[in-house]
Design an enzyme around this catalytic site. Structure first.
Site, PDB file in Angstrom:
ATOM      1  N   LYS A 105       1.086  -1.767  -0.002  1.00 59.73           N
ATOM      2  CA  LYS A 105      -0.088  -0.288   0.147  1.00 59.73           C
ATOM      3  C   LYS A 105       0.640   1.083   0.087  1.00 59.73           C
ATOM      4  CE  LYS A 105      -3.982   1.524   2.711  1.00 59.73           C
ATOM      5  NZ  LYS A 105      -5.198   1.541   1.025  1.00 59.73           N
TER       6      LYS A 105
HETATM    7  N1  PPE Z   1      -7.947  -1.127  -3.024  1.00 65.35           N
HETATM    8  C1  PPE Z   1      -7.406  -0.148  -2.257  1.00 65.35           C
HETATM    9  C2  PPE Z   1      -6.739   0.252  -3.840  1.00 65.35           C
HETATM   10  C3  PPE Z   1      -7.924   0.502  -1.676  1.00 65.35           C
HETATM   11  O1  PPE Z   1      -6.919   1.462  -1.191  1.00 65.35           O
HETATM   12  C4  PPE Z   1      -7.760  -0.011  -0.946  1.00 65.35           C
HETATM   13  C5  PPE Z   1      -8.381   0.641   0.863  1.00 65.35           C
HETATM   14  C6  PPE Z   1      -8.505  -1.054  -0.793  1.00 65.35           C
HETATM   15  C7  PPE Z   1      -8.900  -2.026  -1.742  1.00 65.35           C
HETATM   16  C8  PPE Z   1      -9.374  -1.900   0.352  1.00 65.35           C
HETATM   17  O2  PPE Z   1      -9.010  -2.263   1.486  1.00 65.35           O
HETATM   18  P1  PPE Z   1      -8.526  -2.539   3.000  1.00 65.35           P
HETATM   19  O3  PPE Z   1      -8.767  -1.180   3.716  1.00 65.35           O
HETATM   20  O4  PPE Z   1      -7.997  -3.343   3.299  1.00 65.35           O
HETATM   21  O5  PPE Z   1     -10.103  -3.056   2.942  1.00 65.35           O
HETATM   22  N2  PPE Z   1      -8.536   2.345   0.635  1.00 65.35           N
HETATM   23  C9  PPE Z   1      -8.000   3.056   1.803  1.00 65.35           C
HETATM   24  C10 PPE Z   1      -7.412   4.593   1.564  1.00 65.35           C
HETATM   25  C11 PPE Z   1      -8.626   5.312   0.772  1.00 65.35           C
HETATM   26  C12 PPE Z   1      -7.981   6.588   0.778  1.00 65.35           C
HETATM   27  O6  PPE Z   1      -9.331   7.490   0.358  1.00 65.35           O
HETATM   28  O7  PPE Z   1      -7.819   6.566   1.506  1.00 65.35           O
HETATM   29  C13 PPE Z   1      -9.138   2.877   2.782  1.00 65.35           C
HETATM   30  O8  PPE Z   1     -10.930   2.667   2.181  1.00 65.35           O
HETATM   31  O9  PPE Z   1      -9.050   2.969   4.356  1.00 65.35           O
END
Ligand code: PPE
Length: 308
Positions: A158
């Site tokens: 990430k």
């Molecule tokens: N894909 C991406 C690209 C992504 O950024 C997130 C989280 C996910 C999948 C889902 O991952 P998880 O949160 O572990 O279920 N995106 C984070 C950041 C968003 C932002 O705008 O900053 C979030 O949901 O916190």
């Protein structure tokens, strides 16, 4: 604007929100040298609880490891720091943003001469895709931008740099009047939203892109998989998904820490199912929100109390 809170943890110290600054020549600013997490803390009947804290910090450490950044804190110590930031700011519910980055040192691509630093901030964050999204669903498009090709930017990390790609997807979608964009991977298979994982329900089978389809391995995705398989006893297939599968799905939804479980009402102006939150999505969303807000027992051990 983000609503300010009192304290931010920065490199081992608690500093006032307005004093949490870094130098403009920090490596991260010029070269994207930053990995981060997004975590939610929910208000529950037993006090504030952080959802999947250790899993998020483990992913943070994995992201840092991929980019050869070493941290002096153990994962348990870092989890405790996150809890302390919530306590100091007296938050009942919040979004937690730990970030690990290369700071001020040398200039040039070579990162090794720049110190590894870290900050943890918290703030109040409501529904990610708008106030009505969770109930009504969102209208989305397939992006003209692809997610990263393998051997370019690792999607299991990430990393801030990955979010330049996310921003292209998001800006294109917003300017075209959509709430979000869905990106395909470099082979044209469905990948994910700019900040969410994606699920599809068709004929009572759940489909989701596999880790090899350039997705971030979402922690919400993992939780939702547990509920779908263990509780709903549904068949789940992690596989390459064709774009047209989106259009003929019975239900589509996003998952993410910020987005939680958000239904998708249409893709490229093609209505999905009945064009509103479908029955599986609704059941899943309800169950998910009940667990995370402490209204149902935490049978999977997802919640960490903030209070000592
Ligand atoms: N894909 C991406 C690209 C992504 O950024 C997130 C989280 C996910 C999948 C889902 O991952 P998880 O949160 O572990 O279920 N995106 C984070 C950041 C968003 C932002 O705008 O900053 C979030 O949901 O916190």
């Amino acid at each position: 604007m983000v609503q300010k809170t009192d304290w931010i943890w920065l490199n081992g110290k608690f500093v006032k929100w307005e004093d949490a600054n870094i130098h403009v020549l920090s490596h991260a600013l010029h070269y994207g040298t930053s990995v981060f997490e997004g975590i939610r803390c929910y208000e529950t009947p037993k006090g504030p609880m952080v959802l999947r804290l250790k899993d998020h910090i483990q992913r943070l450490y994995n992201s840092a490891k991929i980019y050869r950044m070493e941290l002096p804190w153990t994962i348990d110590e870092y989890c405790e720091l996150c809890l302390e930031v919530i306590r100091r700011n007296k938050m009942k519910a919040c979004y937690i943003r730990p970030v690990v980055y290369r700071g001020y040192g040398e200039v040039g691509v070579n990162p090794f001469g720049c110190p590894v630093e870290s900050a943890i901030a918290v703030w109040d964050w409501g529904a990610y895709l708008g106030p009505e999204a969770l109930a009504k669903g969102v209208d989305v498009c397939v992006s003209s931008w692809n997610r990263m090709a393998p051997n370019t930017l690792p999607t299991m990390a990430k990393c801030a740099a990955n979010y330049m790609n996310s921003q292209l997807i998001k800006m294109e979608a917003i300017l075209a009047g959509y709430a979000e964009g869905i990106a395909l991977d470099v082979n044209g298979h469905v990948s994910e939203g700019s900040g969410e994982n994606l699920f599809l329900v068709r004929n009572n089978i759940v489909f989701t892109p596999s880790i090899a389809n350039a997705i971030l391995p979402g922690i919400t995705r993992d939780g939702v998989l547990t509920l779908l398989e263990k509780e709903f006893k549904m068949e789940v297939r992690h596989q390459a998904i064709m774009r047209e599968m989106l259009y003929i799905a019975d239900e589509l939804f996003f998952t993410g820490t910020a987005a939680e479980v958000t239904p998708i009402a249409s893709v490229d102006k093609i209505q999905i199912g009945a064009g509103k939150r479908g029955p599986v999505t609704e059941k899943l969303q309800t169950r998910y929100l009940q667990i995370v807000t402490g209204k149902a027992p935490d049978i999977y051990g997802w919640l960490t109390p903030v209070e000592k």
